[in-house]
Design a protein around this motif. Sequence first.
Motif: not given
Length: 111
Positions: A41-43, A58-61, A68-72, A103-107
């Motif tokens: 989803r982040v992709r 403009p940037m939408k944050l 962690d979701g919003a921060r990443i 950042m999530m430490g996933t494999k």
Amino acid sequence: MKRYSLMLLGLLAVSGAWAHGHAGHVDDSMPDAQKIRFCERVRDHALQAFYNRDRGRPMKLFDEDGSDGARITNHIIKRIYEEPQISSPKKAEAFGRATCNEMMGTKQPAE
């Protein structure tokens, strides 16, 4: 002899079809399944940020609530806007996926 040839041809056809399969479905019992789906989803957010940047929008944050979701996601969006080297949709997707996984430490899932 004809029967063996036909059987061999059938086995070759079946093995060829299996060779073209895609990566298996991520089972929910896997420890990293939610992280992998989140990074997918982040992709998508990274790709949208790239298109917004290219169109001069403009940037939408996201509102940061300590998760962690919003921060990443915000980190990736900011970097896409800052980095001119991210110059194509593929680069934006790859950057978003790689940064999130890091950042999530996933494999990485097997493809």
